[in-house]
Design an enzyme around this catalytic site. Sequence first.
Site, PDB file in Angstrom:
ATOM      1  N   ASP A  21       0.728  -1.397   0.065  1.00  0.00           N
ATOM      2  CA  ASP A  21       0.034  -0.056  -0.073  1.00  0.00           C
ATOM      3  C   ASP A  21       0.952   1.301   0.096  1.00  0.00           C
ATOM      4  O   ASP A  21       0.491   2.422  -0.693  1.00  0.00           O
ATOM      5  CB  ASP A  21      -1.102  -0.003   1.264  1.00  0.00           C
ATOM      6  CG  ASP A  21      -1.939  -1.020   1.207  1.00  0.00           C
ATOM      7  OD1 ASP A  21      -2.346  -1.615   0.157  1.00  0.00           O
ATOM      8  OD2 ASP A  21      -1.771  -1.832   2.422  1.00  0.00           O
ATOM      9  N   ASP A  22       1.934   1.096   0.660  1.00  0.00           N
ATOM     10  CA  ASP A  22       2.890   2.337   0.901  1.00  0.00           C
ATOM     11  C   ASP A  22       4.333   1.860   0.399  1.00  0.00           C
ATOM     12  O   ASP A  22       4.788   0.817   0.139  1.00  0.00           O
ATOM     13  CB  ASP A  22       3.027   2.482   2.163  1.00  0.00           C
ATOM     14  CG  ASP A  22       1.573   2.898   3.024  1.00  0.00           C
ATOM     15  OD1 ASP A  22       1.079   3.677   2.353  1.00  0.00           O
ATOM     16  OD2 ASP A  22       1.494   2.456   3.857  1.00  0.00           O
TER      17      ASP A  22
END
Length: 300
Positions: A21-22
């Site tokens: 996600d990051d």
Amino acid sequence: MTGPVKITSKTEVEEFLSKYDDFLFDCDGVLWQGDVLLPKVKETLDLLRARGKRLIFVTNNSTKSRKAYTKKFFKLGIDVTAEEIFGSAYSAAVYLKKVVKFPADKKVLVLGESGIEEELANEGIQFVGGTDPTLRRDIEPEDYDKIGPDPSIGCVLSGLDLHLNYLKLSMALMNLQVPETLFLATNIDSTYPTHGKLFPGAGTMCAPLVLASKRQPISLGKPSKAMMDCVKAKFEFEPTRTCMVGDRLDTDIRFGQDGDLGTLLVLTGVNKESDILAENAEIVPMHYMTKLGDIFELLI
């Protein structure tokens, strides 16, 4: 141990992106080389944002503040905010302000450029040295009597100083001989990759002081735990859903591994494919690819 996975197909890109996600990105050697944007970097970053990924830019280059870095991004056509950038100069300033709670009546003696000065000033920390033009000169005979420990100095902070000289080193050493004086480094990289070459890094600025003072600095850059703790505290990401993207094994990839993140090495900077496939390779990324822009190119 499973070897690194080279990403070369659309299916492999999709599988890779689904894991995270990051994304934490190093800059020079990953996004650009010197002042030249690497192929399809902008398109790749735009694609990641469009897919809801969070982008964080983590750099050991202390010569620029976060504000100055945004100008470089904009010049290269990449939209960022200062809050998405976490540099070693900012890391050092945050460490002094939030962790050490540096006394307001003390000053930091800076070996470095304006990036460090700007970040210290933003945190309300007093400093001397740095870009002071009066220190950009040869040492004179009378200086030997004048230079000594300054009771107002509470910390020596060493970064990449493009005007390092014997005078500055002497001032720093005198203050480091006081045990209570903090010794910090923005990072301890041996080399500084830029314009497709390797130049002396911040670690080479610090090395004479380490040798002369017999002290080791606390490093606030990759791959230090201190920097990872600061980044995690600021962005509050889930390590197993976060990937560190870099071009250098001993800083970027180790930083990711020590922080329990996923890792992606791109081959546009310091390390090459032979480095990670060698039998005696000590640091190996989970994934690697020829360049960051391959993410975009393989998906279209």
